[in-house]
Design an enzyme around this catalytic site. Structure first.
Site, mmCIF file in Angstrom:
data_model
loop_
_atom_site.group_PDB
_atom_site.id
_atom_site.type_symbol
_atom_site.label_atom_id
_atom_site.label_comp_id
_atom_site.label_asym_id
_atom_site.label_seq_id
_atom_site.Cartn_x
_atom_site.Cartn_y
_atom_site.Cartn_z
ATOM 1 N N ASP A 41 0.794 -1.174 -0.017
ATOM 2 C CA ASP A 41 0.118 0.104 0.041
ATOM 3 C C ASP A 41 0.727 1.233 -0.093
ATOM 4 O O ASP A 41 2.025 1.361 0.635
ATOM 5 C CB ASP A 41 -0.876 -0.159 1.317
ATOM 6 C CG ASP A 41 -2.140 0.919 1.150
ATOM 7 O OD1 ASP A 41 -2.314 1.681 0.094
ATOM 8 O OD2 ASP A 41 -2.811 1.259 2.044
ATOM 9 N N GLY A 42 0.402 2.241 -0.767
ATOM 10 C CA GLY A 42 1.043 3.632 -0.587
ATOM 11 C C GLY A 42 1.677 4.153 -1.866
ATOM 12 O O GLY A 42 2.303 5.199 -1.740
ATOM 13 N N GLY A 100 -0.005 5.292 -4.409
ATOM 14 C CA GLY A 100 -0.699 6.667 -4.832
ATOM 15 C C GLY A 100 0.185 7.710 -4.095
ATOM 16 O O GLY A 100 0.587 9.060 -4.598
ATOM 17 N N ARG A 101 0.153 7.747 -2.613
ATOM 18 C CA ARG A 101 0.489 8.697 -1.722
ATOM 19 C C ARG A 101 2.008 8.956 -2.099
ATOM 20 O O ARG A 101 2.628 10.157 -2.225
ATOM 21 C CB ARG A 101 0.512 8.302 -0.373
ATOM 22 C CG ARG A 101 -0.856 8.534 0.208
ATOM 23 C CD ARG A 101 -1.151 7.844 1.472
ATOM 24 N NE ARG A 101 -1.461 6.298 1.158
ATOM 25 C CZ ARG A 101 -1.699 5.566 1.934
ATOM 26 N NH1 ARG A 101 -1.475 5.927 3.328
ATOM 27 N NH2 ARG A 101 -2.040 4.247 1.754
ATOM 28 N N ARG A 137 -0.352 8.777 -10.481
ATOM 29 C CA ARG A 137 -0.278 7.623 -9.605
ATOM 30 C C ARG A 137 0.370 6.487 -10.375
ATOM 31 O O ARG A 137 0.818 5.567 -9.326
ATOM 32 C CB ARG A 137 -1.703 7.179 -9.427
ATOM 33 C CG ARG A 137 -2.593 8.075 -8.496
ATOM 34 C CD ARG A 137 -3.950 7.527 -8.358
ATOM 35 N NE ARG A 137 -3.998 6.465 -7.705
ATOM 36 C CZ ARG A 137 -3.961 6.339 -6.178
ATOM 37 N NH1 ARG A 137 -4.054 7.193 -5.380
ATOM 38 N NH2 ARG A 137 -4.245 5.043 -6.151
ATOM 39 N N ASN A 182 -10.246 -3.036 -6.828
ATOM 40 C CA ASN A 182 -9.407 -2.193 -7.574
ATOM 41 C C ASN A 182 -10.139 -2.154 -9.155
ATOM 42 O O ASN A 182 -9.787 -1.001 -9.581
ATOM 43 C CB ASN A 182 -8.091 -2.747 -7.576
ATOM 44 C CG ASN A 182 -7.169 -2.429 -6.368
ATOM 45 O OD1 ASN A 182 -6.379 -3.253 -6.135
ATOM 46 N ND2 ASN A 182 -7.516 -1.651 -5.564
ATOM 47 N N ARG A 204 -11.386 1.485 -9.626
ATOM 48 C CA ARG A 204 -10.640 2.700 -9.961
ATOM 49 C C ARG A 204 -10.679 3.272 -11.233
ATOM 50 O O ARG A 204 -11.172 2.540 -12.354
ATOM 51 C CB ARG A 204 -9.011 2.292 -9.681
ATOM 52 C CG ARG A 204 -8.892 1.985 -8.262
ATOM 53 C CD ARG A 204 -7.318 1.879 -7.922
ATOM 54 N NE ARG A 204 -7.171 1.522 -6.527
ATOM 55 C CZ ARG A 204 -6.181 1.798 -5.572
ATOM 56 N NH1 ARG A 204 -5.064 2.292 -6.243
ATOM 57 N NH2 ARG A 204 -6.208 1.625 -4.554
ATOM 58 N N ARG A 206 -5.259 -2.442 8.441
ATOM 59 C CA ARG A 206 -6.398 -2.843 8.203
ATOM 60 C C ARG A 206 -6.028 -4.302 7.425
ATOM 61 O O ARG A 206 -4.843 -4.251 6.596
ATOM 62 C CB ARG A 206 -7.105 -2.151 7.171
ATOM 63 C CG ARG A 206 -7.902 -1.021 7.712
ATOM 64 C CD ARG A 206 -8.970 -0.399 6.621
ATOM 65 N NE ARG A 206 -8.162 0.047 5.410
ATOM 66 C CZ ARG A 206 -7.703 1.167 5.531
ATOM 67 N NH1 ARG A 206 -7.806 2.233 6.525
ATOM 68 N NH2 ARG A 206 -7.206 1.931 4.600
HETATM 69 C C1 FPP Z 1 -2.041 0.156 -3.340
HETATM 70 O O1 FPP Z 1 -1.554 1.192 -3.357
HETATM 71 C C2 FPP Z 1 -1.188 -0.600 -4.563
HETATM 72 C C3 FPP Z 1 -1.961 -1.307 -5.665
HETATM 73 C C4 FPP Z 1 -3.347 -1.215 -5.790
HETATM 74 C C5 FPP Z 1 -1.236 -1.971 -6.478
HETATM 75 C C6 FPP Z 1 0.007 -2.749 -6.420
HETATM 76 C C7 FPP Z 1 0.909 -2.835 -7.588
HETATM 77 C C8 FPP Z 1 2.123 -2.673 -7.601
HETATM 78 C C9 FPP Z 1 2.905 -2.811 -6.456
HETATM 79 C C10 FPP Z 1 2.896 -2.998 -8.831
HETATM 80 C C11 FPP Z 1 2.535 -3.910 -9.670
HETATM 81 C C12 FPP Z 1 2.560 -5.409 -9.152
HETATM 82 C C13 FPP Z 1 3.460 -6.257 -9.773
HETATM 83 C C14 FPP Z 1 3.303 -7.804 -9.099
HETATM 84 C C15 FPP Z 1 4.303 -6.168 -10.601
HETATM 85 P P1 FPP Z 1 -2.391 2.604 -3.424
HETATM 86 O O2 FPP Z 1 -2.476 3.040 -4.965
HETATM 87 O O3 FPP Z 1 -3.831 2.363 -3.050
HETATM 88 O O4 FPP Z 1 -1.822 3.674 -2.713
HETATM 89 P P2 FPP Z 1 -2.272 4.817 -1.713
HETATM 90 O O5 FPP Z 1 -3.237 4.419 -0.902
HETATM 91 O O6 FPP Z 1 -1.521 5.666 -1.411
HETATM 92 O O7 FPP Z 1 -3.101 5.669 -3.026
#
Ligand code: FPP
Length: 257
Positions: free
Chosen positions: A26-27, A29-30, A39, A74, A77, A200
C-alpha cells in the site's frame, strides 16, 4: 542468479524465517502524490519493490510469498489507472519470467482470473505452466482477488462437489474448506506485512490469516526495499506465537490469542 546472503540476512535466516509471508503493498498513490507525479509512477516504482522483496524472501528461504497485487475492488479505480496497472503486470510477467525460472520460483495466481484482460492472462498462464516444477519458493500473485470472494468461490465448489457426489456433507471439515480456496495449496500464513501506515486487512486472505502475525509499517510501498523487509521479519521474530495455547514465557495465555 540470486546474490549470496548478507551477514544480516544470515543471522535472520538462522533465527528461523516465516514459511509464508503475505504482503499488502500500500502507498503507491501517496508516494507519487508527494512527488507531484501521476499515480502510475508510484505503481511503477512499486514494481521495483516487488522485485526486491521476492529476491530477499527467496534468499532467506521463505517457502511462499503472496502479494496483494490487484484486489477485486481495484476494478472500481479510474480506467486509466486500471489499464496502467494491467500494463505493469504484463511487463512484469514478460520480463521477470526468466529470473523466476533461474531462481526456481513457482508462480501461482489467486483470484477471479477470468476478469483479467487477455494481455495479462496469456503471459500469466504461460509463466505458471513454465514454473510449475520449481520448488524453492511459491510466489502467489493475488489478482482480481478478494478474501470474501474467495470464500464465496470455495462455498460454491463445496456445494457442487456434494451435489456431484464427490464429497459427503458429513466429511466437511476445515481441510475440505481450505483445499477449495484459490490459495488452498499454500503453507500456513505466518506473517502479513502492510505498508503505508494503514492498519487493516482490506479483504486479504481472510481464511488463512486466522493466526497470522500482523506487521504494519509506515513506509510507503515504493520505498519498501530489502532492509525494510528484513526489519519486518525481525519484528515477526520478536513475536511470541501461541495459537490460543499457553504462553512459553510463563503463565497461561489470558484472553489474548
Ligand atoms: C496500493 O497502493 C497498490 C496497488 C493497488 C497496486 C499494487 C501494484 C504494484 C505494487 C505494482 C505492480 C505489481 C506487480 C506484481 C508487478 P495505492 O494505489 O492504494 O496507494 P495509496 O493508498 O497511497 O493511494
Amino acid at each position: 542468479m540470486s546474490k549470496p546472503l548478507s551477514p544480516r540476512e544470515s543471522e535472520i535466516k538462522a533465527r528461523g524465517v516465516p514459511r509464508h509471508v503475505g504482503m499488502i503493498m500500500d502507498g503507491n498513490g501517496r508516494w507519487a502524490k508527494a512527488r507531484g507525479l501521476p499515480r502510475l509512477s508510484g505503481h511503477r516504482e512499486g514494481a521495483k519493490s516487488v522485485r526486491a522483496v521476492i529476491r530477499t524472501a527467496r534468499r532467506l528461504g521463505c517457502e511462499a510469498l503472496t502479494l496483494y497485487a490487484f484486489s477485486a475492488q481495484n476494478w472500481e479505480r479510474p480506467m486509466e489507472e486500471v489499464e496502467g496497472l494491467m500494463g505493469l503486470l504484463r511487463d512484469y510477467l514478460i520480463k521477470e519470467g526468466q529470473e523466476l525460472l533461474e531462481t526456481d520460483i513457482r508462480l501461482h495466481a489467486a483470484g477471479d482470473l477470468d476478469r483479467l484482460p487477455e494481455k495479462v492472462l496469456a503471459p500469466l498462464r504461460v509463466l505458471c505452466e513454465k514454473t510449475a516444477g520449481c520448488g524453492s519458493m511459491t510466489l502467489t500473485l493475488c489478482l482480481s482477488y478478494g478474501g470474501r470472494e474467495e470464500l464465496v468461490h470455495m462455498a460454491r465448489r463445496l456445494v457442487e462437489d456434494v451435489q456431484h457426489g464427490d464429497l459427503e456433507s458429513s466429511s466437511i471439515d476445515e481441510h475440505a474448506l481450505a483445499e477449495r480456496l484459490w490459495t488452498g495449496s499454500l503453507p500456513e500464513l505466518d506473517l502479513i506485512i502492510r505498508t503505508s501506515g494503514e492498519q487493516r486487512i482490506s479483504n486479504f486472505l481472510l481464511w488463512s490469516s486466522a493466526y497470522s502475525e500482523l506487521v504494519f509499517v509506515p513506509t510507503l510501498w515504493p520505498d519498501f526495499r530489502e532492509e525494510a523487509f528484513l526489519d519486518a521479519i525481525e519484528e515477526y521474530q520478536r513475536r511470541e506465537r501461541r495459537f490460543g495455547r499457553a504462553t512459553s514465557r510463563g503463565g497461561v495465555a489470558g484472553a489474548s490469542q
